[in-house]
Every structure is written in C-alpha cells, then in structure tokens.
Design a protein around this motif. Structure first.
Motif, mmCIF file in Angstrom:
data_model
loop_
_atom_site.group_PDB
_atom_site.id
_atom_site.type_symbol
_atom_site.label_atom_id
_atom_site.label_comp_id
_atom_site.label_asym_id
_atom_site.label_seq_id
_atom_site.Cartn_x
_atom_site.Cartn_y
_atom_site.Cartn_z
ATOM 1 N N UNK A 142 0.866 -1.330 -0.001
ATOM 2 C CA UNK A 142 -0.004 -0.003 -0.161
ATOM 3 C C UNK A 142 0.825 1.019 0.133
ATOM 4 N N UNK A 143 1.828 1.193 0.815
ATOM 5 C CA UNK A 143 2.824 2.429 0.984
ATOM 6 C C UNK A 143 3.578 2.912 -0.499
ATOM 7 N N UNK A 144 4.150 1.778 -0.853
ATOM 8 C CA UNK A 144 4.772 1.677 -1.988
ATOM 9 C C UNK A 144 3.783 2.207 -3.412
ATOM 10 N N UNK A 185 4.209 5.759 -5.373
ATOM 11 C CA UNK A 185 4.316 5.762 -6.713
ATOM 12 C C UNK A 185 3.595 6.884 -7.550
ATOM 13 N N UNK A 186 2.805 7.442 -6.817
ATOM 14 C CA UNK A 186 1.746 8.279 -7.435
ATOM 15 C C UNK A 186 0.360 7.905 -7.358
ATOM 16 N N UNK A 187 0.141 6.597 -7.251
ATOM 17 C CA UNK A 187 -1.129 6.238 -7.202
ATOM 18 C C UNK A 187 -2.105 6.817 -5.966
ATOM 19 N N UNK A 188 -3.367 7.266 -6.287
ATOM 20 C CA UNK A 188 -3.982 7.711 -5.554
ATOM 21 C C UNK A 188 -4.745 7.003 -4.151
ATOM 22 N N UNK A 189 -4.143 7.179 -2.986
ATOM 23 C CA UNK A 189 -4.550 5.923 -2.156
ATOM 24 C C UNK A 189 -5.900 6.221 -1.658
ATOM 25 N N UNK A 190 -6.430 7.515 -1.791
ATOM 26 C CA UNK A 190 -7.894 7.661 -1.404
ATOM 27 C C UNK A 190 -8.824 7.003 -2.539
ATOM 28 N N UNK A 191 -8.320 6.965 -3.802
ATOM 29 C CA UNK A 191 -9.243 6.106 -4.909
ATOM 30 C C UNK A 191 -9.043 4.793 -4.511
ATOM 31 N N UNK A 240 -9.847 -6.646 -7.180
ATOM 32 C CA UNK A 240 -8.880 -5.783 -7.811
ATOM 33 C C UNK A 240 -9.295 -4.284 -7.734
ATOM 34 N N UNK A 241 -8.588 -3.392 -6.757
ATOM 35 C CA UNK A 241 -9.068 -2.168 -6.756
ATOM 36 C C UNK A 241 -7.908 -1.264 -7.363
ATOM 37 N N UNK A 242 -6.905 -1.865 -8.027
ATOM 38 C CA UNK A 242 -6.269 -0.984 -8.926
ATOM 39 C C UNK A 242 -4.706 -0.827 -8.563
ATOM 40 N N UNK A 243 -4.413 -1.776 -7.635
ATOM 41 C CA UNK A 243 -2.679 -1.726 -7.195
ATOM 42 C C UNK A 243 -2.266 -2.740 -8.202
ATOM 43 N N UNK A 244 -1.112 -2.083 -8.946
ATOM 44 C CA UNK A 244 -0.662 -3.098 -9.950
ATOM 45 C C UNK A 244 0.109 -4.535 -9.503
ATOM 46 N N UNK A 245 -0.143 -5.330 -10.096
ATOM 47 C CA UNK A 245 0.450 -6.768 -9.731
ATOM 48 C C UNK A 245 2.106 -6.549 -9.523
ATOM 49 N N UNK A 246 2.482 -5.570 -10.242
ATOM 50 C CA UNK A 246 4.048 -5.777 -9.950
ATOM 51 C C UNK A 246 4.252 -5.534 -8.507
ATOM 52 N N UNK A 247 3.712 -4.882 -7.613
ATOM 53 C CA UNK A 247 3.959 -4.666 -6.280
ATOM 54 C C UNK A 247 3.970 -6.126 -5.491
ATOM 55 N N UNK A 248 3.571 -7.175 -6.045
ATOM 56 C CA UNK A 248 3.652 -8.360 -5.361
ATOM 57 C C UNK A 248 4.981 -8.887 -4.997
ATOM 58 N N UNK A 249 6.167 -8.074 -6.002
ATOM 59 C CA UNK A 249 7.370 -8.530 -5.693
ATOM 60 C C UNK A 249 7.837 -7.952 -4.296
ATOM 61 N N UNK A 250 7.097 -7.090 -3.597
ATOM 62 C CA UNK A 250 7.415 -6.805 -2.363
ATOM 63 C C UNK A 250 6.899 -7.597 -1.298
ATOM 64 N N UNK A 251 6.556 -8.808 -1.532
ATOM 65 C CA UNK A 251 6.029 -9.731 -0.793
ATOM 66 C C UNK A 251 7.129 -11.096 -0.770
ATOM 67 N N UNK A 252 6.652 -12.087 0.298
ATOM 68 C CA UNK A 252 7.643 -13.300 0.252
ATOM 69 C C UNK A 252 6.829 -14.274 -0.851
#
Length: 508
Positions: free
Chosen positions: A18-20, A24-30, A203-215
């Motif tokens: 969420x933080x990343x 990156x510029x994604x609107x967190x309130x959106x 899917x609320x709009x977080x790009x799948x690439x951020x999965x790389x931040x998880x184990x």
C-alpha cells in the motif's frame, strides 16, 4: 492479482505494498473508494432485500473502507446506521477523508444492538490485528454472534489474525469476506478460513508488480505449484523406470497401516511396491496383498541390504510400526534414501531429534515427516503454534531445524521446506479425518518420491491428491476407499479438467 501461482501476502507485506503504491503516485484515497464500493456491491448482490445495513467502523483505514461502504449503500437507497469504535474526529489521512465524504454522524459502538433484518459491515480491525479484542468491541462482537446477524467483513473478520488465522480473544463469523490485491495466510489457516465465509479477492487498482514486495515462497497448495514436475508414465517406460517403493510393516497385530500405505503408493504411480515385513507378520501380509510384493526384513542388516538395491527409490516407515529404538535404527539406516517418516516413526524421535536432523542434514532434501498436531508437539515442542506463532511459522521453523519437508497435517495442512517455501492446503473435506487416512497420505507421498519427484513438490502433490480423492469418495468414506478413489480421480480425467488449471480449492 493474477497468475498461475497466487502467493499469500502477510498484513505487514500488504502495508508495504500500500505504501509503495501511494509513493509511486497512485491515489491512495481512490484505492480506498474502490475497496469500500466493492464491499457495498458484494453486500447488495448477496442481500438484495436487506432492511438495514449497520456499518461498524474502527479507528484505522479499515474503518475508512467502512465509511465508503456506508455511503455507497445509502446512495443505493438502503437505510444505513454507522457505529464507530473511538472518536471519528481523531481519524487521519484517507480514513478521515472517507468519514468526511460519508456525511454521517456515527453512534458509539457500544450502542449497536442487532435488529432483525440487519446486515453488518465489519470494518473494525481488518487483517492487521495483533492483540486480543476486549472491552466494548468484544461485547459488540458477542452480541452480533448471539443474534446470528449476517456479517460482511472487510479484509478479515474482526478478531482473526491475518498471519495466523487464530482467534484473538473473540471474532466475528462472516458470511462473506472481501479482501484486496491478495489473500493473507489467515484467510486459509483455520479457524480463520471458516470464519471468513465466502472469500472474494477484489482488484482495486494496485498493479500486480507490487507483489514483488512480498515473500513469494508462501502460496496456496494447488497443482500450479507442482504440475511441472509431476511424473507421467512414458510410452516406452517400464515398471522399474516408474520407481520401486518400500513400505515397512508393523508386527502381526498391526499390519494394516503399512498395507494402506503400500496400496496408495502403487496407485500414485510407483512401478513396484514391496512391503518389508518381519517373519512373524509375513504370512498375514502375504495373505492380504496381490499387486504389492512382500519381503522378509527382520534385522538392521536386512534393512541395509534392502536399501542398497539401487532400484529402490523411496521408503515409508512408521505407520503401525511401533515406537522404540528399532524404528529409529531403521530410519537412520535409510539416511541416504528418500524417506517418508510418519506416525510411530515421528514419535520415536521425540527425544532424539538431533540424531534425525544430523542423519539427513547433507545433500538434497530427501526426508518427509508427516505429523498431526500431537506428533508435531512431541517432535517439535519448541515450535508448537501458540500466541504469536502461526501453524505456518511453526512448520517452516520445523522444516529448517531438521532439513526435511514437514507436512503439518490438519484441515489446513501446511507443507514446508527448509528453504522457506511453504504451501497451505485447502481442498481436504471434513470426512477425511478418519482412521488410516494418514497412512494413505504417506503412501501417496512415497509413491511420488519413488518416481524421483522432488520432495517438496511430491509432498504438496500428495496432500492435494489425498484431499481430492476424499472429495471424490464422498461422505462416509474410509481410508480403504481412498486408493480406489485416487485411481478414479485420475481415470475420470480430473487431472486435466480440474487439477492442472489450478482452480480446485480456490475461493470465489
């Protein structure tokens, strides 16, 4: 998030994602608006004639999702009441924005008393809860439970640990849970899995690439995990090419467990299976076996001779064997071989775990241990799941401690490898909890190991196939039914139609 392997994300990892995304510029309130709107949509689809929606909002972003859901329900023409835990005027960031946009004056959480026709939106705590619920929140949860009011939970039912699936003090029973981006371990581990009801991943709009931040090493156990190394009979093959499995029998009065394992190993694809039996039990085993061979093994030297045949690819030791020095000696004599250690074999090492760990410490992982909760506690008392440690954590610690694949059995079986890989199984039906079922699982695992399947994938595949065979057999099955059910699963084409699309065991 899509893909053949859907990994599980811890609450801490989800926080980083969420933080990343916001950084990156994604609107967190959106994202919050998308989450809360999705919850309202699921509720209204499931309860189209709801009389009143009661939204219970906590002091964090989960509460913010709740305020969005409350506004969406009200805009759809449904009566809505909002009850807050704490002073909503103290909300910050996106949660405060959601509260302001909702334009509703919440009542205190302590003032919520379920009414007939209510549906509750649980937006109290979500997946990040780390301590037991108490006070007015616990009282409110208890009132909802006593009234059997339907609950739609945001992220996780309040009171369920996102890492562990454990109940922290008390917890809501949801009919539906809506989560975002990816599932958490608590969605699959018991009792969290049951408390979630139907699980939806939105899917609320977080790009799948951020999965790389998880184990990425922790996943649900589906065929996508192991299908690429699953053995298939070759047209030009022969029985020895499909592997030879040895299964050690117990004494004359306890031979059935080994025969269950042996038949399961043969059904799982081993080219040959031999039951190693003492002379005392030889006649009993021979009288009950046809396709499975029998070999007399009375001494440790006999075991070494048996294992020295390079056509022997794997062994199963422990089911019905008896506890004591003999089973330990046999296990240590098999240290160079692939070995499934189950039942009495596990208990026998309760005070001798270092010897087991040392014997299998070098080289590729070739030991698979398959404890249920009691056996796990005997062999790994220092890793028993408790407050602050999940079943997943326990299995991974145990696997690293003895350089083995640990199959921590139960309705939420966890398969863990020494390198940190782990899978949580979800397809086992409740009627699989029957005498002898574990012996069948050991045999399936041994049968796959005998065909040179890597140990982690062999154990994961065996657990999944075991559950699928039980589902196919149906309620009222016994362990004797499982090998035949496994054969039907394969013969009826479920291999292609259900397994390898990775869909079985998924939630909708």
């Amino acid at each position: 998030m899509s893909g053949p392997l859907e990994m599980l994300v811890t609450p801490q990892e989800m926080g980083r994602i969420d933080h990343a995304a916001a950084a990156s510029g994604i609107d967190s309130y959106a994202l919050m608006r998308a989450a809360g709107t999705a919850v309202a949509a699921r509720l209204l689809a499931r309860f189209p004639h709801v009389e009143r929606v009661a939204v219970l909002c906590g002091p964090g972003n989960n509460g913010g999702d709740g305020y969005v859901a409350a506004r969406a329900c009200a805009q759809a023409g449904v009566p809505v009441v909002v009850h807050s835990l704490g002073d909503p005027a103290k909300l910050e960031g996106d949660a405060r924005h959601a509260f302001d946009d909702a334009g509703m004056q919440p009542q205190a959480l302590a003032d919520y008393h379920p009414q007939g026709g209510d549906v509750v939106v649980d937006a109290l705590f979500g997946a990040g809860l780390s301590r037991a619920i108490e006070g007015e929140a616990a009282d409110c949860i208890d009132r909802i439970g006593e009234a059997a009011t339907p609950v739609v939970a945001i992220d996780l039912p309040s009171g369920v640990g996102g890492d562990s699936g454990a109940v922290l003090g008390t917890a809501l029973q949801a009919v539906e849970t809506v989560t975002f981006f990816a599932r958490k371990p608590g969605h699959l581990l018991m009792p969290g899995r049951d408390l979630c009801g139907t699980l939806s991943v939105v899917d609320i709009g977080i790009p799948a690439r951020y999965a790389s931040l998880a184990d990425s090493r922790v996943v649900e156990n589906t065929p996508a995990l192991w299908q690429h190394v699953f053995p298939h009979a070759q047209a030009a093959g022969h029985k020895f090419a499909r592997g030879h499995l040895g299964v050690f029998s117990g004494p004359m009065s306890a031979t059935g467990a080994a025969r269950l394992s042996a038949e399961a190993g043969l059904t799982a694809g081993a080219g040959l299976v031999t039951v190693a039996s003492s002379g005392q039990a030889l006649a009993v085993n021979a009288a009950h076996l046809t396709a499975v061979m029998v070999k007399r093994v009375d001494t440790l030297e006999d075991v070494r001779d048996f294992a020295s045949d390079n056509r022997m690819k794997a062994f199963v030791l422990g089911p019905g064997f008896g506890v004591g020095a003999k089973v330990r000696d046999y296990a240590l004599a098999l240290r160079e071989n692939a070995l499934v250690l189950d039942a009495d074999g596990i208990t026998a090492f309760a005070e001798e775990r270092p010897a087991l760990a040392e014997a299998f410490s070098a080289g590729d992982t070739r030991l698979v241990v398959t404890p249920h909760a009691g056996e796990f506690a005997r062999l790994f008392p220092d890793f028993v799941p408790e407050e602050g440690r999940s079943k997943l954590d326990a299995a991974r610690l145990a696997a690293a401690a003895i350089n083995a694949i640990v199959v921590f059995k139960g309705s939420d079986t966890v398969i863990a490898a020494p390198d940190g890989r782990a899978a949580i199984n979800t397809n086992a039906p409740p009627w699989l909890a029957t005498a002898g079922a574990g012996d069948v699982l050991s045999g399936i695992t041994g049968g796959l190991l005998s065909q040179s399947m890597p140990a982690f994938e062999a154990a994961a595949a065996a657990v999944w196939l075991h559950g699928e065979a039980a589902r196919h057999a149906g309620p009222g099955m016994t362990a004797d039914d499982l090998p035949q059910a496994l054969a039907r699963v394969q013969r009826d084409g479920l291999f292609a139609d259900r397994r390898f699309d990775g869909s079985a065991g998924r939630t909708s």
